[in-house]
Design a protein around this motif. Structure first.
Motif, PDB file in Angstrom:
ATOM      1  N   MET A   1       0.849  -1.187  -0.095  1.00  0.00           N
ATOM      2  CA  MET A   1      -0.022  -0.140   0.000  1.00  0.00           C
ATOM      3  C   MET A   1       0.960   1.206  -0.162  1.00  0.00           C
ATOM      4  O   MET A   1       1.715   1.440   0.962  1.00  0.00           O
ATOM      5  CB  MET A   1      -1.012   0.221   1.212  1.00  0.00           C
ATOM      6  CG  MET A   1      -1.801   1.289   1.496  1.00  0.00           C
ATOM      7  SD  MET A   1      -2.819   1.357   2.763  1.00  0.00           S
ATOM      8  CE  MET A   1      -4.138  -0.001   2.381  1.00  0.00           C
ATOM      9  N   THR A   2       0.555   2.114  -0.951  1.00  0.00           N
ATOM     10  CA  THR A   2       1.486   3.606  -0.953  1.00  0.00           C
ATOM     11  C   THR A   2       0.649   4.390  -0.241  1.00  0.00           C
ATOM     12  O   THR A   2      -0.623   4.289   0.202  1.00  0.00           O
ATOM     13  CB  THR A   2       1.469   3.829  -2.681  1.00  0.00           C
ATOM     14  OG1 THR A   2       0.084   4.036  -3.004  1.00  0.00           O
ATOM     15  CG2 THR A   2       2.105   2.709  -3.337  1.00  0.00           C
ATOM     16  N   VAL A   3       1.408   5.737  -0.244  1.00  0.00           N
ATOM     17  CA  VAL A   3       0.704   6.825   0.437  1.00  0.00           C
ATOM     18  C   VAL A   3      -0.788   7.069  -0.039  1.00  0.00           C
ATOM     19  O   VAL A   3      -1.576   7.595   0.546  1.00  0.00           O
ATOM     20  CB  VAL A   3       1.676   7.843   0.722  1.00  0.00           C
ATOM     21  CG1 VAL A   3       1.099   9.182   1.335  1.00  0.00           C
ATOM     22  CG2 VAL A   3       2.842   7.586   1.445  1.00  0.00           C
ATOM     23  N   ASP A   4      -0.581   7.152  -1.485  1.00  0.00           N
ATOM     24  CA  ASP A   4      -1.926   7.691  -2.246  1.00  0.00           C
ATOM     25  C   ASP A   4      -2.951   6.665  -1.870  1.00  0.00           C
ATOM     26  O   ASP A   4      -4.177   6.920  -1.595  1.00  0.00           O
ATOM     27  CB  ASP A   4      -1.573   7.479  -3.757  1.00  0.00           C
ATOM     28  CG  ASP A   4      -0.548   8.658  -4.064  1.00  0.00           C
ATOM     29  OD1 ASP A   4      -0.450   9.650  -3.391  1.00  0.00           O
ATOM     30  OD2 ASP A   4      -0.128   8.744  -5.197  1.00  0.00           O
ATOM     31  N   LEU A   6      -3.229   4.987   0.827  1.00  0.00           N
ATOM     32  CA  LEU A   6      -3.703   5.281   2.300  1.00  0.00           C
ATOM     33  C   LEU A   6      -4.713   6.318   2.245  1.00  0.00           C
ATOM     34  O   LEU A   6      -5.584   6.457   2.975  1.00  0.00           O
ATOM     35  CB  LEU A   6      -2.388   5.446   3.028  1.00  0.00           C
ATOM     36  CG  LEU A   6      -2.847   5.935   4.643  1.00  0.00           C
ATOM     37  CD1 LEU A   6      -3.268   4.837   5.233  1.00  0.00           C
ATOM     38  CD2 LEU A   6      -1.343   6.208   5.088  1.00  0.00           C
ATOM     39  N   ASN A   7      -4.424   7.305   1.493  1.00  0.00           N
ATOM     40  CA  ASN A   7      -5.040   8.527   1.629  1.00  0.00           C
ATOM     41  C   ASN A   7      -6.566   8.350   1.076  1.00  0.00           C
ATOM     42  O   ASN A   7      -7.711   8.756   1.669  1.00  0.00           O
ATOM     43  CB  ASN A   7      -4.548   9.820   0.521  1.00  0.00           C
ATOM     44  CG  ASN A   7      -3.120  10.026   1.199  1.00  0.00           C
ATOM     45  OD1 ASN A   7      -3.004  10.117   2.419  1.00  0.00           O
ATOM     46  ND2 ASN A   7      -2.143  10.797   0.002  1.00  0.00           N
ATOM     47  N   GLU A   8      -6.569   7.616  -0.046  1.00  0.00           N
ATOM     48  CA  GLU A   8      -7.817   7.260  -0.483  1.00  0.00           C
ATOM     49  C   GLU A   8      -8.557   6.172   0.627  1.00  0.00           C
ATOM     50  O   GLU A   8      -9.780   6.465   0.669  1.00  0.00           O
ATOM     51  CB  GLU A   8      -7.751   6.300  -1.883  1.00  0.00           C
ATOM     52  CG  GLU A   8      -7.172   7.193  -3.048  1.00  0.00           C
ATOM     53  CD  GLU A   8      -6.779   6.156  -4.264  1.00  0.00           C
ATOM     54  OE1 GLU A   8      -6.949   5.172  -4.106  1.00  0.00           O
ATOM     55  OE2 GLU A   8      -6.304   6.768  -5.233  1.00  0.00           O
ATOM     56  N   LEU A   9      -7.842   5.511   1.211  1.00  0.00           N
ATOM     57  CA  LEU A   9      -8.587   4.617   2.209  1.00  0.00           C
ATOM     58  C   LEU A   9      -9.218   5.513   3.523  1.00  0.00           C
ATOM     59  O   LEU A   9     -10.195   5.241   3.711  1.00  0.00           O
ATOM     60  CB  LEU A   9      -7.662   3.571   2.794  1.00  0.00           C
ATOM     61  CG  LEU A   9      -8.041   2.549   3.843  1.00  0.00           C
ATOM     62  CD1 LEU A   9      -9.219   1.739   3.209  1.00  0.00           C
ATOM     63  CD2 LEU A   9      -7.022   1.791   4.338  1.00  0.00           C
ATOM     64  N   LEU A  10      -8.457   6.413   3.820  1.00  0.00           N
ATOM     65  CA  LEU A  10      -8.718   7.254   4.827  1.00  0.00           C
ATOM     66  C   LEU A  10      -9.942   8.132   4.398  1.00  0.00           C
ATOM     67  O   LEU A  10     -10.827   8.160   5.349  1.00  0.00           O
ATOM     68  CB  LEU A  10      -7.694   8.352   5.281  1.00  0.00           C
ATOM     69  CG  LEU A  10      -6.202   7.302   5.984  1.00  0.00           C
ATOM     70  CD1 LEU A  10      -5.245   8.432   6.252  1.00  0.00           C
ATOM     71  CD2 LEU A  10      -6.943   6.865   7.018  1.00  0.00           C
ATOM     72  N   LEU A  11      -9.900   8.656   3.237  1.00  0.00           N
ATOM     73  CA  LEU A  11     -11.102   9.338   2.677  1.00  0.00           C
ATOM     74  C   LEU A  11     -12.468   8.579   2.924  1.00  0.00           C
ATOM     75  O   LEU A  11     -13.303   9.027   3.264  1.00  0.00           O
ATOM     76  CB  LEU A  11     -10.757   9.927   1.278  1.00  0.00           C
ATOM     77  CG  LEU A  11     -11.915  10.682   0.698  1.00  0.00           C
ATOM     78  CD1 LEU A  11     -12.340  11.937   1.491  1.00  0.00           C
ATOM     79  CD2 LEU A  11     -11.529  11.122  -0.753  1.00  0.00           C
ATOM     80  N   LEU A  12     -12.341   7.499   2.327  1.00  0.00           N
ATOM     81  CA  LEU A  12     -13.415   6.401   2.138  1.00  0.00           C
ATOM     82  C   LEU A  12     -13.834   6.122   3.497  1.00  0.00           C
ATOM     83  O   LEU A  12     -15.213   6.188   3.762  1.00  0.00           O
ATOM     84  CB  LEU A  12     -12.955   5.023   1.456  1.00  0.00           C
ATOM     85  CG  LEU A  12     -13.997   3.833   1.258  1.00  0.00           C
ATOM     86  CD1 LEU A  12     -15.329   4.521   0.523  1.00  0.00           C
ATOM     87  CD2 LEU A  12     -13.352   2.701   0.712  1.00  0.00           C
ATOM     88  N   CYS A  13     -12.910   5.731   4.487  1.00  0.00           N
ATOM     89  CA  CYS A  13     -13.298   5.213   5.971  1.00  0.00           C
ATOM     90  C   CYS A  13     -14.206   6.523   6.433  1.00  0.00           C
ATOM     91  O   CYS A  13     -15.039   6.166   7.293  1.00  0.00           O
ATOM     92  CB  CYS A  13     -12.166   4.836   6.647  1.00  0.00           C
ATOM     93  SG  CYS A  13     -11.539   3.384   6.192  1.00  0.00           S
ATOM     94  N   SER A  14     -13.309   7.628   6.342  1.00  0.00           N
ATOM     95  CA  SER A  14     -14.007   8.867   6.870  1.00  0.00           C
ATOM     96  C   SER A  14     -15.521   9.126   6.461  1.00  0.00           C
ATOM     97  O   SER A  14     -16.510   9.531   7.338  1.00  0.00           O
ATOM     98  CB  SER A  14     -13.384  10.174   6.664  1.00  0.00           C
ATOM     99  OG  SER A  14     -12.967  10.443   5.534  1.00  0.00           O
TER     100      SER A  14
END
Length: 510
Positions: A1-4, A6-14
């Protein structure tokens, strides 16, 4: 998993969390348990929904589901009031043992003879759906104030019956055959005993340490309490006992131990519980494949009808025979056996064990939980009012937060006078606080002042009470008594009046 990623996952989870939080308001207005909305979010994100996410890892779902259940049980235990649950323990124990056995037998027989399932599948379904779900029950019952004895039975049952049901499902999912039925009963009794012993011991030890160690920051108390509760689960499971029973009992002891910053701890645990529920139901919604459910709809409806109309009422009436419970309460207890996260998570156990027909078991359980929650959820408050079991609201106990002053050997107690509190209209001097305790500050309408003995308290006031270490518990008991019974608490049998010495216990007429 890259930082990008991770950013997408955090946005989706939030975004999922925000939608789920908004859904709580919708569910509270409609009377539907929020679990159905969370499941819907997961299905919408899945391969048959708008998101198109393909997820079929039953083992990961089971592991994360177990972790979420541990947090949910810990939160439930911390919020359980011992004085309400104590009279309900015998009935809850009967429902969690005899009631579970009756429910498994009746449901399995119906699934075998009426739905045409094999005995192993039938027993698995009977065991899986025999566990009630505390979150589902109380999300509906919040709108109806029930007598303390009845809510205590429901709360204790939902906390206790997970343990024997998990043991049964694991036993039915293993490849080996049980030689004799009494061997299985012995294993269940042993695991429950180990879990109860470890839960009580760890809970008592943790409460003792928390009361005698002053931590440098208030935010550390909730973390420490949750860590103690989770450690009870881990210790119970590693000792081949019931970890679920251990975490519930340990959390119940911690929640009733008058720990520092108790309201903040309960708020922290409640937040974790909501996250656990949301994550678990969304994950379960992702795991299910809607187009595969069609063949299992009819068996699910048949088994659900057997469970709701025959198995659950029979288990309630049989297990409560020795207790002379009124028929109205038995009727409500029969209809209040809502299923939620626990059965769906338990249905992943045979899938992980590659039991033949396990996917069908999961689909049947999923459809059953959704359909009958839709039926029972909105009608449960109506039934409670129709049976006249929701008549009137009792004054709620005060939420009193304690901050230890270790060097001064004292405590600061802060509390608010709620709308149902009978402390409204009471003068400060009429509180009759024990020697060594005093109301030092009142916050009213955004301004604070030092009260005099003749200051009249009002709804919405926030009080700051200073108490020396020996009378801290007595001061808290006195505030609770006046909140429930008014200024004459202890004289007219409406509460307990603490003695004037040290650790003296309250007394009152009955």
């Amino acid at each position: 998993m890259t930082v990008d990623h991770l950013n997408e996952l955090l946005l989706l989870c939030s975004l999922v969390l925000l939608i789920a939080v908004a859904a709580v308001r919708l569910s509270s207005r409609s009377g539907l348990p929020s679990l159905l909305i969370y499941l819907g979010i997961g299905i919408a994100m899945g391969q048959d929904g708008l998101g198109g996410v393909v997820f079929d890892d039953a083992e990961l779902t089971q592991l994360l589901g177990y972790a979420a259940l541990v947090v949910i049980l810990a939160e439930g235990g911390l919020g359980t009031k011992w004085k309400e649950i104590k009279p309900a323990l015998p009935q809850a124990a009967a429902l969690s043992t005899v009631g579970v056995a009756v429910s498994v037998g009746v449901t399995a027989a119906g699934a075998h003879y009426l739905a045409g399932l094999g005995w192993r599948q039938a027993l698995l379904i009977g065991a899986v759906v025999s566990s009630t779900d505390a979150a589902a029950v109380f999300s509906v019952l919040r709108s109806v104030p029930l007598p303390a004895r009845l809510s205590g039975v429901l709360e204790a049952e939902s906390g206790f019956n997970d343990a024997p049901v998990v043991i049964l499902v694991v036993a039915f999912s293993t490849a080996r055959e049980v030689d004799h039925w009494y061997v299985l009963l012995g294993e269940i009794a042993l695991e429950l005993a180990i879990g109860a012993a470890l839960g009580l011991a760890i809970g008592w030890l943790g409460a003792y340490c928390m009361r005698h160690v002053a931590l440098p920051a208030s935010g550390l108390y909730p973390i420490a309490v949750m860590a103690i509760a989770v450690s009870a689960y881990a210790a119970g499971a590693l000792a081949h006992g019931s970890g679920f029973l251990a975490v519930y009992l340990a959390a119940m002891i911690l929640g009733n131990a008058k720990l520092p910053h108790a309201p903040a701890t309960r708020g922290f645990a409640e937040g974790l519980g909501w996250i656990g529920q949301i994550g678990m139901f969304v994950l379960l919604g992702l795991l299910v494949t809607p187009h595969n459910l069609l063949d299992d709809v009819v068996p699910a409806l048949v088994i659900g009808m057997i469970l709701t109309l025959v198995a659950r009422p029979t288990s309630v009436f049989v297990s409560l025979l020795p207790f002379h419970v009124p028929w109205q309460e038995k009727t409500l207890l029969s209809w209040a056996g809502l299923r939620g996260a626990v059965p769906i998570v338990l249905a992943t156990i045979p899938m992980v064990g590659a039991v033949p027909g396990s996917e069908g078991v999961f689909n049947i359980v999923f459809v059953l939980v959704v359909v009958y929650t839709l039926i029972q959820g909105p009608t449960l408050p109506w039934l409670a009012r129709h049976l006249r079991l929701g008549d009137g609201e009792e004054p709620a106990d005060l939420g009193i937060e304690s901050a230890p002053l270790e060097r001064l050997r004292g405590h600061l107690l802060s509390t608010s006078i709620g709308p149902a509190s009978r402390m409204h209209g009471v003068e400060v001097g009429e509180l009759r606080m024990p020697a060594g305790a005093a109301v030092t500050l009142v916050v009213r309408d955004g301004s604070s002042f030092v009260p005099s003995p003749s200051t009249v308290l009002r709804h919405g006031d926030e009080l700051l009470v200073v108490a020396t270490d020996p009378v801290r518990d007595a001061a808290e008991r006195r505030l609770q008594a006046v909140s429930r019974g008014g200024k004459l608490a202890g004289w007219l049998g409406t509460g307990a009046t603490p003695r004037r010495r040290g650790h003296g216990h309250g007394h009152g007429h009955r």
